[in-house]
Design an enzyme around this catalytic site. Structure first.
Site, mmCIF file in Angstrom:
data_model
loop_
_atom_site.group_PDB
_atom_site.id
_atom_site.type_symbol
_atom_site.label_atom_id
_atom_site.label_comp_id
_atom_site.label_asym_id
_atom_site.label_seq_id
_atom_site.Cartn_x
_atom_site.Cartn_y
_atom_site.Cartn_z
ATOM 1 N N ARG A 58 -3.154 3.972 7.144
ATOM 2 C CA ARG A 58 -2.021 4.828 7.170
ATOM 3 C C ARG A 58 -1.197 4.843 8.478
ATOM 4 N NH1 ARG A 58 -1.325 11.221 7.963
ATOM 5 N NH2 ARG A 58 0.741 11.245 7.297
ATOM 6 N N HIS A 62 2.582 4.094 9.750
ATOM 7 C CA HIS A 62 3.290 4.722 10.776
ATOM 8 C C HIS A 62 3.990 3.924 11.639
ATOM 9 C CE1 HIS A 62 2.296 9.174 9.398
ATOM 10 N NE2 HIS A 62 2.336 8.374 8.354
ATOM 11 N N ASP A 63 3.050 3.154 12.247
ATOM 12 C CA ASP A 63 3.466 2.377 13.390
ATOM 13 C C ASP A 63 4.561 1.427 13.090
ATOM 14 O OD1 ASP A 63 3.252 1.302 15.949
ATOM 15 O OD2 ASP A 63 1.929 -0.570 15.338
ATOM 16 N N GLY A 68 9.229 -0.504 14.779
ATOM 17 C CA GLY A 68 8.375 -1.919 14.553
ATOM 18 C C GLY A 68 6.901 -1.708 14.675
ATOM 19 N N ASN A 89 2.065 13.305 11.783
ATOM 20 C CA ASN A 89 0.768 12.775 12.488
ATOM 21 C C ASN A 89 -0.195 13.448 11.717
ATOM 22 O OD1 ASN A 89 0.528 15.516 13.405
ATOM 23 N ND2 ASN A 89 0.332 14.815 15.563
ATOM 24 N N PRO A 156 9.259 8.724 6.065
ATOM 25 C CA PRO A 156 9.563 9.380 4.898
ATOM 26 C C PRO A 156 8.641 10.496 4.726
ATOM 27 C CG PRO A 156 8.306 7.248 4.493
ATOM 28 C CD PRO A 156 8.693 7.133 6.112
ATOM 29 N N HIS A 186 -1.753 4.715 -1.538
ATOM 30 C CA HIS A 186 -2.489 6.083 -1.624
ATOM 31 C C HIS A 186 -3.710 5.965 -2.728
ATOM 32 C CE1 HIS A 186 1.387 8.192 -0.232
ATOM 33 N NE2 HIS A 186 0.803 7.743 0.586
ATOM 34 N N THR A 187 -4.023 4.916 -3.062
ATOM 35 C CA THR A 187 -5.360 4.898 -3.641
ATOM 36 C C THR A 187 -6.575 5.200 -2.917
ATOM 37 O OG1 THR A 187 -6.792 3.267 -4.852
ATOM 38 C CG2 THR A 187 -5.742 2.272 -3.222
ATOM 39 N N ASP A 239 -6.974 9.814 -4.787
ATOM 40 C CA ASP A 239 -7.241 9.497 -6.298
ATOM 41 C C ASP A 239 -8.812 9.699 -6.151
ATOM 42 O OD1 ASP A 239 -8.803 6.990 -6.417
ATOM 43 O OD2 ASP A 239 -6.875 5.961 -6.368
ATOM 44 N N ASP A 246 -7.680 0.279 -5.542
ATOM 45 C CA ASP A 246 -7.730 -0.290 -6.842
ATOM 46 C C ASP A 246 -6.440 0.099 -7.287
ATOM 47 O OD1 ASP A 246 -8.415 2.391 -7.468
ATOM 48 O OD2 ASP A 246 -10.309 1.925 -8.223
HETATM 49 C C1 HEM Z 1 6.449 5.948 0.565
HETATM 50 C C2 HEM Z 1 6.246 6.795 1.519
HETATM 51 C C3 HEM Z 1 5.325 7.634 1.839
HETATM 52 C C4 HEM Z 1 5.025 8.867 2.035
HETATM 53 C C5 HEM Z 1 6.089 9.872 1.957
HETATM 54 C C6 HEM Z 1 3.710 9.104 2.396
HETATM 55 C C7 HEM Z 1 3.251 10.133 2.812
HETATM 56 C C8 HEM Z 1 1.951 10.622 2.813
HETATM 57 C C9 HEM Z 1 1.484 11.994 3.134
HETATM 58 C C10 HEM Z 1 2.085 13.229 3.220
HETATM 59 C C11 HEM Z 1 -0.149 11.904 3.375
HETATM 60 C C12 HEM Z 1 -1.109 12.827 3.409
HETATM 61 C C13 HEM Z 1 -1.256 13.635 4.968
HETATM 62 C C14 HEM Z 1 -2.153 14.718 5.083
HETATM 63 O O1 HEM Z 1 -1.816 15.795 4.493
HETATM 64 O O2 HEM Z 1 -3.210 14.465 5.660
HETATM 65 C C15 HEM Z 1 -0.392 10.590 3.121
HETATM 66 C C16 HEM Z 1 -1.544 9.724 3.237
HETATM 67 C C17 HEM Z 1 -1.733 8.627 3.205
HETATM 68 N N1 HEM Z 1 -1.129 7.523 3.145
HETATM 69 FE FE1 HEM Z 1 1.034 7.742 2.819
HETATM 70 N N2 HEM Z 1 2.933 7.800 2.645
HETATM 71 C C18 HEM Z 1 3.819 6.938 2.260
HETATM 72 C C19 HEM Z 1 3.871 5.626 2.094
HETATM 73 C C20 HEM Z 1 2.436 4.953 2.412
HETATM 74 C C21 HEM Z 1 2.146 3.584 2.799
HETATM 75 C C22 HEM Z 1 3.214 2.594 2.742
HETATM 76 C C23 HEM Z 1 0.963 3.284 2.997
HETATM 77 C C24 HEM Z 1 0.127 2.130 3.440
HETATM 78 C C25 HEM Z 1 0.166 1.113 2.750
HETATM 79 C C26 HEM Z 1 0.372 4.879 3.010
HETATM 80 C C27 HEM Z 1 -1.056 4.980 3.092
HETATM 81 C C28 HEM Z 1 -1.476 6.461 3.320
HETATM 82 C C29 HEM Z 1 -3.014 6.564 3.313
HETATM 83 C C30 HEM Z 1 -4.279 5.603 3.239
HETATM 84 C C31 HEM Z 1 -3.225 7.927 3.539
HETATM 85 C C32 HEM Z 1 -4.483 8.641 3.533
HETATM 86 C C33 HEM Z 1 -4.897 8.790 4.792
HETATM 87 C C34 HEM Z 1 -6.083 9.429 5.268
HETATM 88 O O3 HEM Z 1 -6.957 9.724 4.464
HETATM 89 O O4 HEM Z 1 -6.318 9.852 6.454
HETATM 90 N N3 HEM Z 1 1.385 5.714 2.763
HETATM 91 N N4 HEM Z 1 0.936 9.780 2.910
HETATM 92 C C1 NAG Z 2 0.292 16.522 15.611
HETATM 93 O O1 NAG Z 2 1.313 17.266 16.141
HETATM 94 C C2 NAG Z 2 1.268 18.581 16.221
HETATM 95 C C3 NAG Z 2 2.441 19.379 16.401
HETATM 96 O O2 NAG Z 2 3.192 18.727 17.793
HETATM 97 C C4 NAG Z 2 -0.045 18.795 17.195
HETATM 98 O O3 NAG Z 2 0.045 20.236 17.425
HETATM 99 C C5 NAG Z 2 -1.189 18.319 16.937
HETATM 100 O O4 NAG Z 2 -2.121 18.345 18.090
HETATM 101 C C6 NAG Z 2 -0.892 16.573 16.675
HETATM 102 N N1 NAG Z 2 -2.228 16.260 15.905
HETATM 103 C C7 NAG Z 2 -2.826 15.119 16.196
HETATM 104 C C8 NAG Z 2 -4.099 14.779 15.657
HETATM 105 O O5 NAG Z 2 -2.610 14.622 17.101
#
Ligand code: HEM
Ligand code: NAG
Ligand code: NAG
Ligand code: NAG
Length: 314
Positions: A58, A62-63, A68, A89, A156, A186-187, A239, A246
């Site tokens: 993730r 984000h990076d 870029g 974040n 997004p 999101h797997t 999941d 997977d």
């Molecule tokens: C299509 C647009 C996308 C949206 C709107 C989105 C949104 C999110 C959100 C809201 C979370 C949960 C954050 C939280 O509540 O802790 C998340 C988690 C995650 N996303 Fe996405 N995501 C997107 C695309 C992607 C892409 C392209 C990847 C990587 C190829 C990705 C990989 C992940 C992973 C691995 C997690 C789990 C992170 C963790 O467990 O620490 N996401 N995403």
């Molecule tokens: C994420 O951003 C919020 C809001 O600016 C901040 O309070 C929080 O400490 C940040 N979390 C991390 C893990 O950097």
């Protein structure tokens, strides 16, 4: 297949308007042991914490989506104004893993390997070490020197519909196929309640719960995420096999058991629905598409230097 991917990459890099070309053998002379050192750092971190691969994947996404793939996501700020501090974040973590990889690489070849390349390689390793595919990562990224919390607003959002997702991806040169394949990330991992809360409580004036969610699934989400949730870090795994890379994500999506509106939105056009079905039915097809799209996403060009400390511009 490999040949097709290779050709595609040559085409992409030769005609990319995004800047300097990356190459697979970039460190062959300058730092031949870099990739091995990075892989070991990821393996070590995973032994202590199973959530590391999801965090790293993730972080790389984000990076790449802001300025870029230039490791701007890793920069520290003193006044809470860096990307790290921006709202989406939430749950970005395991930054220490990249710092450890950087230390190992600096010990081998000081000042040579960029933090952006380390993050791209670490994301590949995170996927491969979770049972997913592996691939050759084109290298030679440079690190950026600017990181702004306000720019994380351009990531997004989980509430996005298909046209908003398409726009966000196409602004970065990514297609609808890339969107569907990369959403398969999101797997892995976990989401906090806040990221899907609006789907399971007070959805709109007439419906409490988003009717596109499978009702049984919605009930279970509501039990872990009640309306006035007081449990810190409550949420759901993306999941049930959250540490295995997977195609389960697509199978669940077809049963309407996905967490975000942005996941469900992939079923709102015939084209993206077709791809979801294809990836649900064939793990092979998903893995091929994921690799192709990861290489594309991780080639979005950014920075200008090789940082010595991933947390600070030189
Ligand atoms: C299509 C647009 C996308 C949206 C709107 C989105 C949104 C999110 C959100 C809201 C979370 C949960 C954050 C939280 O509540 O802790 C998340 C988690 C995650 N996303 Fe996405 N995501 C997107 C695309 C992607 C892409 C392209 C990847 C990587 C190829 C990705 C990989 C992940 C992973 C691995 C997690 C789990 C992170 C963790 O467990 O620490 N996401 N995403
Ligand atoms: C994420 O951003 C919020 C809001 O600016 C901040 O309070 C929080 O400490 C940040 N979390 C991390 C893990 O950097
Ligand atoms: C998506 O959301 C935007 C902004 O709310 C809206 O203008 C657009 O009509 C929506 N598109 C679809 C396909 O629902
Ligand atoms: C609430 O959402 C449902 C399902 O999307 C929709 O049919 C209905 O028109 C919405 N109601 C209001 C008041 O927006």
């Amino acid at each position: 297949m490999a040949a097709i991917i290779a050709l595609l990459c040559i085409f992409l890099f030769a005609f990319s308007p995004l800047g300097d070309a990356l190459s697979s053998n970039y460190y062959d002379q300058k730092c031949p042991k870099a990739e091995e050192a990075i892989t070991n750092a990821i393996k070590n971190a995973m032994m202590n914490d199973q959530t590391v691969p999801a965090a790293i994947l993730r972080m790389h996404f984000h990076d790449c989506f802001i300025r870029g793939c230039d490791a701007s996501v890793l920069l520290h700020s003193t006044k809470n104004t860096a990307e790290k501090d921006g709202l989406p974040n939430i749950s970005l973590h395991a930054f220490y893993v990249i710092d450890n990889a950087k230390k190992a690489v600096e010990a081998l070849c000081p000042g040579v390997v960029s933090c952006a390349d380390i993050l791209a390689l670490a994301a590949r390793d995170a996927v491969a070490l979770s049972g997913g595919p592996t691939w050759d990562v084109p290298k030679g990224r440079k690190d950026g020197i600017v990181s702004k919390a306000s720019e994380t607003r351009s990531l997004p959002s989980p509430t996005f519909n298909i046209s908003q997702l398409q726009k966000s991806f196409s602004q970065r040169g990514l297609s609808m196929e890339d969107l569907v394949a990369l959403s398969g990330g999101h797997t892995l991992g976990f989401s906090h309640c806040s990221s899907f809360q609006s789907r399971i409580h007070n959805f709109n004036a007439t419906q409490d719960v988003d009717p596109t969610i499978n009702p049984t699934f919605a009930t279970s989400l509501r039990s872990v995420c009640p309306l006035h949730n007081k449990v810190k870090n409550a949420g759901s795994t993306m999941d049930p096999s959250a540490t295995t890379f997977d195609n389960t994500y697509y199978k669940l999506l077809l049963q309407r058991k996905s967490l975000f509106s942005s996941d469900q939105a992939l079923l709102s056009t015939p084209k993206t629905t077709g791809l979801v079905s294809k990836f649900a039915n064939s793990k092979e097809a998903f893995l091929d598409a994921f690799v192709k799209s990861m290489i594309k996403m991780s080639s979005i060009n950014g920075g200008q230097e090789v940082r010595l400390d991933c947390k600070k511009a030189n």
